[in-house]
Enzyme design. Sequence first.
Site, PDB file in Angstrom:
ATOM      1  N   LYS A  17      78.925  59.430  79.379  1.00  0.00           N
ATOM      2  CA  LYS A  17      78.784  60.355  78.773  1.00  0.00           C
ATOM      3  C   LYS A  17      77.730  60.774  78.973  1.00  0.00           C
ATOM      4  CE  LYS A  17      81.744  63.504  77.115  1.00  0.00           C
ATOM      5  NZ  LYS A  17      83.529  64.119  77.505  1.00  0.00           N
ATOM      6  N   SER A  53      87.368  67.491  88.270  1.00  0.00           N
ATOM      7  CA  SER A  53      86.001  67.288  88.579  1.00  0.00           C
ATOM      8  C   SER A  53      86.160  66.505  89.708  1.00  0.00           C
ATOM      9  CB  SER A  53      85.340  66.663  87.608  1.00  0.00           C
ATOM     10  OG  SER A  53      84.821  67.672  86.056  1.00  0.00           O
ATOM     11  N   LYS A  73      81.498  58.338  85.599  1.00  0.00           N
ATOM     12  CA  LYS A  73      81.718  60.178  85.191  1.00  0.00           C
ATOM     13  C   LYS A  73      81.984  60.573  84.037  1.00  0.00           C
ATOM     14  CE  LYS A  73      83.030  63.810  87.315  1.00  0.00           C
ATOM     15  NZ  LYS A  73      81.905  64.992  86.439  1.00  0.00           N
ATOM     16  N   THR A 101      92.038  71.263  82.043  1.00  0.00           N
ATOM     17  CA  THR A 101      91.899  70.509  80.774  1.00  0.00           C
ATOM     18  C   THR A 101      92.937  70.861  80.513  1.00  0.00           C
ATOM     19  OG1 THR A 101      89.694  69.890  80.555  1.00  0.00           O
ATOM     20  CG2 THR A 101      91.114  69.079  79.297  1.00  0.00           C
ATOM     21  N   LYS A 151      90.163  57.347  81.084  1.00  0.00           N
ATOM     22  CA  LYS A 151      90.488  58.573  81.540  1.00  0.00           C
ATOM     23  C   LYS A 151      90.745  58.250  82.892  1.00  0.00           C
ATOM     24  CE  LYS A 151      89.076  62.086  78.870  1.00  0.00           C
ATOM     25  NZ  LYS A 151      88.394  62.692  78.281  1.00  0.00           N
TER      26      LYS A 151
HETATM   27  N1  GLU Z   1      84.189  66.423  79.250  1.00  0.00           N
HETATM   28  C1  GLU Z   1      85.014  66.586  79.876  1.00  0.00           C
HETATM   29  C2  GLU Z   1      85.982  65.324  79.230  1.00  0.00           C
HETATM   30  O1  GLU Z   1      86.009  64.990  78.273  1.00  0.00           O
HETATM   31  C3  GLU Z   1      85.324  66.598  81.499  1.00  0.00           C
HETATM   32  C4  GLU Z   1      84.546  65.116  82.586  1.00  0.00           C
HETATM   33  C5  GLU Z   1      84.035  65.775  83.773  1.00  0.00           C
HETATM   34  O2  GLU Z   1      85.075  66.068  84.402  1.00  0.00           O
HETATM   35  O3  GLU Z   1      83.636  64.396  84.488  1.00  0.00           O
HETATM   36  O4  GLU Z   1      87.090  64.773  79.986  1.00  0.00           O
END
Ligand code: GLU
Length: 443
Positions: free
Chosen positions: A112, A382, A76, A211, A100
């Site tokens: 990513k 998400s 994810k 966020t 995370k």
């Molecule tokens: N890009 C965001 C992060 O760095 C969200 C990632 C997501 O929602 O999968 O946490």
Amino acid sequence: MSTINPFLSAMKQLDNAHAALTKGKKKNTAIDQKVAQLREPQRMVNVSIPVVMDDGSQKIFQGYRVQFNNSRGAYKGGIRYHHNVSLDEVKALSFWMAMKCAVADLPLGGGKGGIIVDPKSLSVGELERLSRGYGKAIADIIGPDIDVPAPDVNTNGIIMGWMVDEFLKVQRKKAKLLGVTLTKRDEMKLKSTFTGKAIRDGGSEGREEATGLGGLFVLKTILKKLRLKGRLTAAVQGFGNVGYNIVKFLDEAGITVVAVSDSKGGIYVPEGINPALTLECKKKNGPPDGGLAGCYCSGSVCDLKKGKQVTNDALLELPVDILVPAALENAITEKNASKVRAKVVLEMANGPTTPEADVILYKKGIPVIPDILSNSGGVTVSAFEWEQNLKGQHWTKAQVNTKLAKKMTDAAGAVWIASVSHKTDLRTAAFIVALERILKAMK
Ligand code: GLU
């Protein structure tokens, strides 16, 4: 461009947590071997995307998708568009996503993606063709239980929509080969492959600001533990989705945001900025030359609010209570950490503080609320979006925010307890919480 390699920083953080976790215990080869597996991604995909530019010429863009670890669930993590994207950056970001998701206790792993591009130099049509090309290029390695991408720096719900569309085209073709037609329900399930979508495409209420809101919930929990109260001030570096929303939520919570910046520079307004006016002003200036710096001190808002310009470097050194790096990696390094005057740092960007800077801040007694905790609200909503799509549901904003508040408060509480029991800083504590959960899930 920063010369500090974020993946090396990430591995240093992993080493610190491994050392703290095993301190005073006898050698455990099984743990050491599992930690060794977390030093490299499980899969890395390199894609090249040919795009027809508006003038008829062709440009080939380079992109990546890194699937770091899926012990706890599907990979994810977001997709970043930036001219400084590199494989090592995407590796670091995907590693941080695994950590995370574990800190937030989501049933997901870490991945990513990124494309080396300055999206502001593209027309909307070029941006769409690039995004569709990337979506198609990674279609075979993603899916609801495989890898679930989302927005990150310079990407958003519209871009996710183009990618979903390409992904669905590939899936329909595959289904046709097998002689089946996808139902609406099948397609909704498949749409869970991307999160951060626009609501009309199956996105979740509350995802856009998640966020920022998650960061506020974490901050409130930690401020209580630190017994930091009264009229607090904050400075925020970054004014993209995350920066703007954390400014807005801090302001609503009664914390005076005295400075904000974007990549071109910032503004310092001692009596506090107005988030909505500031956003409006920035938008009005627009690319290529717009931004906050030009906005405040040449326009009327600056005069009204008696703001003055501040550089990104100077913003980090302002005498505020809460410093919020919400832009990119390596904002606080060994060069400027000793000049930080805030009482606490809330990391809303990914990787904004280097391990060397961490040591300096720790010695100065400045707690750093780490990225893998404080910015985990985005991926948490998400995960809610993914769950809603899979179950064919649509939750209200109030439902989403109540669930988010609980997740963030639980995560912050777990990290605080680990920092007390292991007598360590909050980052190492967050990594310990994550590592324990990931190690348990690893075969
Ligand atoms: N890009 C965001 C992060 O760095 C969200 C990632 C997501 O929602 O999968 O946490």
